[in-house]
Design an enzyme around this catalytic site. Structure first.
Site, PDB file in Angstrom:
ATOM      1  N   SER A  26       0.804  -1.221   0.000  1.00  0.00           N
ATOM      2  CA  SER A  26       0.000   0.000   0.000  1.00  0.00           C
ATOM      3  C   SER A  26       0.843   1.280   0.000  1.00  0.00           C
ATOM      4  O   SER A  26       1.625   1.517  -0.917  1.00  0.00           O
ATOM      5  CB  SER A  26      -0.952  -0.050   1.193  1.00  0.00           C
ATOM      6  OG  SER A  26      -1.910   0.954   1.121  1.00  0.00           O
ATOM      7  N   ARG A 458      -3.007   6.966  21.351  1.00  0.00           N
ATOM      8  CA  ARG A 458      -3.320   5.547  21.101  1.00  0.00           C
ATOM      9  C   ARG A 458      -2.038   4.818  20.697  1.00  0.00           C
ATOM     10  O   ARG A 458      -1.183   5.385  20.008  1.00  0.00           O
ATOM     11  CB  ARG A 458      -4.391   5.381  20.030  1.00  0.00           C
ATOM     12  CG  ARG A 458      -4.122   6.060  18.708  1.00  0.00           C
ATOM     13  CD  ARG A 458      -5.212   5.790  17.689  1.00  0.00           C
ATOM     14  NE  ARG A 458      -5.150   4.439  17.165  1.00  0.00           N
ATOM     15  CZ  ARG A 458      -4.442   4.083  16.098  1.00  0.00           C
ATOM     16  NH1 ARG A 458      -3.701   4.974  15.447  1.00  0.00           N
ATOM     17  NH2 ARG A 458      -4.452   2.842  15.674  1.00  0.00           N
TER      18      ARG A 458
END
Length: 504
Positions: A26, A458
């Site tokens: 990707s 996170r």
């Protein structure tokens, strides 16, 4: 790669369907590579099978056969069932050899293979979906893909171009990837509605190197290798063409990015207008992550008046939530997303489109075109681009007017290296830190110091870093808040290496 060929055969036997395997990494650098498995309806591999994939990838050679048998027993695979696997790959130098390893894995377990060769990731999703719906979704060839999308685009934009509108031009940065090859092949199919000029087409530069959607979004600046004049519409794909972001430079030379949030708002407001026009009570929902800019959420809720939901980061979470609505719109801020229509909504729209020629049926026909344009299975930079171009043409909007729908709150993203990312755990769609103790309280106190501010942290899914996001009423405040939260993470979550630095 060989083992993922083996796994694809088991999944195909279990589902009695064609399974896809895409060799790509990707938006990652050219020297990286990876593999994506595609489930029967073009979706990502079921989460329970991700565990089997990890188990198989990590098993010792001598245990390979017993691990395969374990998986087969756990999920009740009929080993006598036929298996069919389709394979695609991106343009990385390593992809051809690696896709041959996948083919070897499929063949060893007696599966049949069709190798499509070079494809964008969304094209492989499309092929899998077509093959498992006996061609009802479309013809499982690249030409079938080009024709389906282009026909819908030309029909949808037909009304817009009658008004003597200038021939529409768009500059596309193809990240030196597969998108250049496939968009180049597709150009003639929609040339009456849009003229695209390709940059970073792979003839000279390296894949994703100082170009592509991820570079533009992360660095908030144009890619190398594209000539930008003021106020020209430009967009960037990522390496396997499943993400897109738009941008332009104003007359003062300032760079303006229109990311996944801006794309979601443009498309949602267009869909809402059409749904009101047909007078059916179809519910639209927009799904975002904590990374979505606060201004976009406010605009969607207060101006467009559509409900907005927040999920954990990762397309599988957004996709799953979007399936709960008649029309589910989801885009990550990075430009990866699509629109999903429920079967009931699709049937209703197609029925209305067949009815008498009136305003209702015209709106329904436009919605039918939108259904055909969106790759229902996954985010697709090419189909997203065509929908955006159609909406801008139909609404008569310039890129500046689209950008002015709302103003993004200034934000900053930082990374903090830690000894072990697992010391941090979150809740509330990753917006609140539960562990380590005291971190969320520290963040809350820091956020109170700034106007229109929020911040969250996170853990990365793949490496020992913690990601920090902050937004506030000015860039200076956003930068300052991000720095202070990074320091709190460093001290309370076991930071390693250099302390976070201020000044960006």
């Amino acid at each position: 790669m060989f083992r993922m060929g083996l796994l694809a055969v088991l999944r195909s036997k279990q589902t009695k369907s064609t399974i896809g395997v895409m060799v790509t990494a990707s938006h990652n650098p050219e020297e990286d590579n990876g593999v994506k498995l595609v489930d029967p309806l073009g979706e990502m591999l079921a989460p329970s099978w991700e565990e089997h994939a990890t188990c198989l990838a990590n098993s010792e050679d001598q245990n390979l056969q017993s691990v395969l048998m374990d998986i087969s027993e756990k999920v009740a695979v009929n080993l006598h069932q036929d298996a069919f696997v389709v394979i695609g790959r991106d343009t990385r130098p390593s992809s051809e050899k690696l896709s041959q390893s996948v083919i070897d894995g499929v063949t060893v377990l007696g599966g049949q293979v069709h190798d499509y060769g070079l494809l964008t990731t969304p094209q492989l999703h499309y092929m899998v979906y077509c093959r498992n719906t006996s061609g009802q979704y479309g013809e499982a060839t690249t030409e079938g893909y080009y024709k389906k999308l282009s026909k819908a685009f030309v029909e949808l934009t037909g009304q817009a171009f009658c008004s003597g509108d200038d021939h529409r031009k768009l500059k596309v940065d193809c990240a030196n990837g597969i998108g250049a090859l496939k968009l180049g092949e597709m150009k003639p199919y929609f040339s009456q509605g849009l003229s695209v000029q390709l940059f970073n087409d792979g003839s000279g530069g390296k894949l994703n190197y100082y170009c592509g959607a991820d570079f533009v979004k992360t660095h908030q600046k144009p890619p190398q290798g594209i000539e930008m004049k003021s106020n020209e519409r430009c967009c960037s794909f990522d390496g396997d063409a499943d993400r897109i972001v738009y941008y332009y430079q104003d007359v003062d030379g300032h760079f303006h990015l229109l990311d996944g949030d801006k794309i979601a708002t443009l498309i949602s407001s267009f869909l809402k207008e059409l749904v009101l026009e047909i007078g059916e009570s179809l519910n639209i929902g927009v799904v975002q992550t904590a990374y979505a800019n606060g201004s976009s959420t406010r605009y969607l809720e207060e101006v467009v008046k559509v409900p907005v939901y927040c999920t954990k980061t990762g397309v599988k979470h957004l996709h799953h939530k979007a399936q709960e609505f008649d029309i589910g719109v989801y885009f990550e801020a990075n430009g990866h997303g699509t629109v999903l229509f429920s079967k009931a909504a699709e049937t209703k729209i197609k029925q209305l489109a067949k009815e008498l020629e009136d305003k209702k049926s015209k709106a329904a026909k436009m919605l039918e075109n939108v259904i055909d344009l969106f790759n229902q299975a996954t985010g697709d930079a090419i189909s997203d681009m065509l929908v955006i171009e159609a909406v801008l043409a139909l609404k008569g909007l310039t890129i500046q007017q689209w950008d002015a729908l709302y103003t993004d709150l200034p934000n900053r993203q930082l990374k903090v290296k830690v000894a072990d990312r697992q010391v941090i755990s979150t809740t509330d769609a990753e917006r609140q830190a539960v562990k380590p103790p005291g971190l969320q309280e520290a963040i809350n106190d820091l956020v109170k110091k700034y106007k229109l501010s929020r911040a969250f942290v996170r853990p990365s899914g793949t490496e020992d870093i913690v990601r920090v996001y902050a937004e506030a009423d000015s860039q200076e405040s956003a930068d300052s808040l991000a720095y202070e939260v990074s320091l709190a993470v460093f001290h309370l979550a076991g930071g390693v290496g250099e302390r976070p630095q201020s000044g960006f």
